[in-house]
Each structure stands twice: as C-alpha cells, then as structure tokens.
Design a protein around this motif. Structure first.
Motif, PDB file in Angstrom:
ATOM      1  N   MET A   1      21.281 107.079  81.714  1.00 22.98           N
ATOM      2  CA  MET A   1      21.266 106.344  80.413  1.00 22.98           C
ATOM      3  C   MET A   1      20.535 105.234  80.142  1.00 22.98           C
ATOM      4  N   THR A   2      20.289 105.036  79.034  1.00 24.17           N
ATOM      5  CA  THR A   2      19.290 104.015  78.567  1.00 24.17           C
ATOM      6  C   THR A   2      20.142 102.977  77.649  1.00 24.17           C
ATOM      7  N   ARG A   3      19.997 101.668  78.016  1.00 19.39           N
ATOM      8  CA  ARG A   3      20.680 100.659  77.233  1.00 19.39           C
ATOM      9  C   ARG A   3      20.035 100.036  76.229  1.00 19.39           C
ATOM     10  N   VAL A   4      20.657 100.036  74.896  1.00 17.87           N
ATOM     11  CA  VAL A   4      19.866  99.295  73.957  1.00 17.87           C
ATOM     12  C   VAL A   4      20.654  97.967  73.617  1.00 17.87           C
ATOM     13  N   VAL A   5      20.153  96.899  73.518  1.00 14.17           N
ATOM     14  CA  VAL A   5      20.853  95.671  73.178  1.00 14.17           C
ATOM     15  C   VAL A   5      20.768  95.487  71.553  1.00 14.17           C
ATOM     16  N   PHE A   6      21.794  95.498  70.834  1.00 14.24           N
ATOM     17  CA  PHE A   6      21.770  95.151  69.431  1.00 14.24           C
ATOM     18  C   PHE A   6      22.149  93.757  69.003  1.00 14.24           C
ATOM     19  N   VAL A   7      21.331  93.047  68.441  1.00 15.18           N
ATOM     20  CA  VAL A   7      21.632  91.521  68.251  1.00 15.18           C
ATOM     21  C   VAL A   7      22.138  91.748  66.828  1.00 15.18           C
ATOM     22  N   GLU A   8      23.360  91.261  66.534  1.00 13.36           N
ATOM     23  CA  GLU A   8      24.025  91.460  65.167  1.00 13.36           C
ATOM     24  C   GLU A   8      23.456  90.115  64.769  1.00 13.36           C
ATOM     25  N   ARG A   9      24.063  90.204  63.108  1.00 11.02           N
ATOM     26  CA  ARG A   9      23.771  89.216  62.349  1.00 11.02           C
ATOM     27  C   ARG A   9      24.192  87.638  62.863  1.00 11.02           C
ATOM     28  N   ASP A  10      25.410  87.894  63.343  1.00 10.32           N
ATOM     29  CA  ASP A  10      25.644  86.174  63.839  1.00 10.32           C
ATOM     30  C   ASP A  10      25.074  85.874  65.313  1.00 10.32           C
ATOM     31  N   GLY A  11      24.204  86.855  65.742  1.00 10.79           N
ATOM     32  CA  GLY A  11      23.441  86.371  66.870  1.00 10.79           C
ATOM     33  C   GLY A  11      23.910  86.899  68.341  1.00 10.79           C
ATOM     34  N   THR A  12      25.251  87.606  68.180  1.00  8.48           N
ATOM     35  CA  THR A  12      25.805  88.186  69.424  1.00  8.48           C
ATOM     36  C   THR A  12      25.061  89.281  69.532  1.00  8.48           C
ATOM     37  N   ALA A  13      25.063  89.661  71.186  1.00  9.30           N
ATOM     38  CA  ALA A  13      24.460  90.728  71.538  1.00  9.30           C
ATOM     39  C   ALA A  13      25.416  91.842  71.963  1.00  9.30           C
ATOM     40  N   ARG A  14      25.090  93.129  71.576  1.00  7.05           N
ATOM     41  CA  ARG A  14      26.271  94.056  71.855  1.00  7.05           C
ATOM     42  C   ARG A  14      25.341  95.209  72.430  1.00  7.05           C
ATOM     43  N   VAL A  15      25.823  95.731  73.631  1.00  9.06           N
ATOM     44  CA  VAL A  15      25.058  96.824  74.528  1.00  9.06           C
ATOM     45  C   VAL A  15      25.606  98.172  74.150  1.00  9.06           C
ATOM     46  N   ILE A  51      14.173  94.653  63.743  1.00  5.54           N
ATOM     47  CA  ILE A  51      13.296  93.725  64.333  1.00  5.54           C
ATOM     48  C   ILE A  51      13.259  93.863  65.784  1.00  5.54           C
ATOM     49  N   VAL A  52      12.141  94.248  66.648  1.00  7.00           N
ATOM     50  CA  VAL A  52      12.122  94.509  67.758  1.00  7.00           C
ATOM     51  C   VAL A  52      11.881  93.216  68.785  1.00  7.00           C
ATOM     52  N   ASP A  53      12.485  93.131  69.838  1.00  5.25           N
ATOM     53  CA  ASP A  53      12.323  91.871  70.522  1.00  5.25           C
ATOM     54  C   ASP A  53      10.803  91.734  71.019  1.00  5.25           C
ATOM     55  N   SER A  84      13.935 102.304  62.832  1.00  7.45           N
ATOM     56  CA  SER A  84      14.569 102.892  63.792  1.00  7.45           C
ATOM     57  C   SER A  84      14.547 104.322  63.963  1.00  7.45           C
ATOM     58  N   CYS A  85      14.387 104.960  62.684  1.00  4.91           N
ATOM     59  CA  CYS A  85      14.418 106.345  62.770  1.00  4.91           C
ATOM     60  C   CYS A  85      13.035 106.872  63.472  1.00  4.91           C
ATOM     61  N   GLN A  86      12.314 106.143  63.916  1.00  3.42           N
ATOM     62  CA  GLN A  86      11.058 106.579  64.505  1.00  3.42           C
ATOM     63  C   GLN A  86      10.900 106.080  65.974  1.00  3.42           C
ATOM     64  N   ILE A  87      11.828 105.715  66.552  1.00  2.00           N
ATOM     65  CA  ILE A  87      12.200 105.242  68.035  1.00  2.00           C
ATOM     66  C   ILE A  87      13.167 106.218  68.825  1.00  2.00           C
ATOM     67  N   VAL A  98      17.004  94.869  69.861  1.00  3.56           N
ATOM     68  CA  VAL A  98      16.480  94.901  68.574  1.00  3.56           C
ATOM     69  C   VAL A  98      17.469  94.290  67.650  1.00  3.56           C
ATOM     70  N   ARG A  99      16.969  93.353  66.768  1.00  2.46           N
ATOM     71  CA  ARG A  99      17.866  92.758  65.935  1.00  2.46           C
ATOM     72  C   ARG A  99      17.990  93.490  64.476  1.00  2.46           C
ATOM     73  N   ILE A 100      19.385  93.316  64.013  1.00  2.00           N
ATOM     74  CA  ILE A 100      19.541  93.902  62.860  1.00  2.00           C
ATOM     75  C   ILE A 100      19.181  92.955  61.560  1.00  2.00           C
TER      76      ILE A 100
END
Ligand code: FES
Length: 110
Positions: A1-15, A51-53, A84-87, A98-100
């Motif tokens: 598995m590969t984990r991705v961390v999405f940083v939501e608009r309110d700044g919270t991180a979701r794995v 937007i990528v870290d 994101s369609c190219q990653i 990545v940040r949304i």
C-alpha cells in the motif's frame, strides 16, 4: 500500500491508502476529496489541480509541456502545483502529501 496525505481546506490532514499504479485523481475522488477532474485525465481542464508538499515535489517525474500549460490556467497555482490526473502512486511516493486548493469542487459542487 501507498499512503497519501490529503490536507483539507481547513488544514486537517487525512490519510488515504492506495496501491502502486493508482492514479492520484481516482484515489482522491474515491475518498470523497473535492477534486472535479472534469476531463478525466485528458489534460483539458486543470480541475484536478493539487499543491504538492515541497518535500515531495522533487520525487515526482517532471511535468510534460501539456501539463505545464494546463497548470498556467489553474486557479491558485503555485510552483508546487501538479495535475492529480498525471500522478501515479509508487513506493517512492509513500506518504505523498498534497493540499486541495480552496476553490476546488467535486462533481456535486461541494
Ligand atoms: S482531469 Fe482534467 S486535467 Fe486532470
């Protein structure tokens, strides 16, 4: 598995867990992240912009010219923006963060 961390608009991180070879846009949409991806990867919309870290940005293969052209049209683009369609996930991208962008919407307009 590969984990991705999405940083939501309110700044919270979701794995979210994906598999090597999964496309980041698909992973995001399946997880309910607000990325529209209108053209489904045809590089004709830029609504899949993330937007990528900065620490992860260099791990990505360089964007092709068509992607660069679409990113020029993306609202709120930064030097760390990608489509994101190219990653595609790989072991090298474990814990990709990545940040949304705040103006993103999903197909339901949320
Ligand atoms: S989905 Fe349209 S450019 Fe990525």
């Amino acid at each position: 598995m590969t984990r991705v961390v999405f940083v939501e608009r309110d700044g919270t991180a979701r794995v979210v867990e994906g598999k090597p070879g999964d496309r980041l846009l698909d992973l995001a949409q399946n997880a309910g992240e607000p990325l529209e991806g209108t053209c489904e990867g045809q590089m004709a919309c830029s609504t899949c912009h993330v937007i990528v870290d900065p620490d992860d940005f260099a791990k990505l293969p360089a964007a092709v010219e068509e992607e660069e052209d679409m990113l020029d049209l993306a609202a709120g683009a930064t030097r760390y923006s990608r489509l994101s369609c190219q990653i595609w996930l790989s072991d090298v991208l474990e814990s990709l963060t990545v940040r949304i962008p705040s103006d993103s919407k999903n197909m339901q307009g949320r």
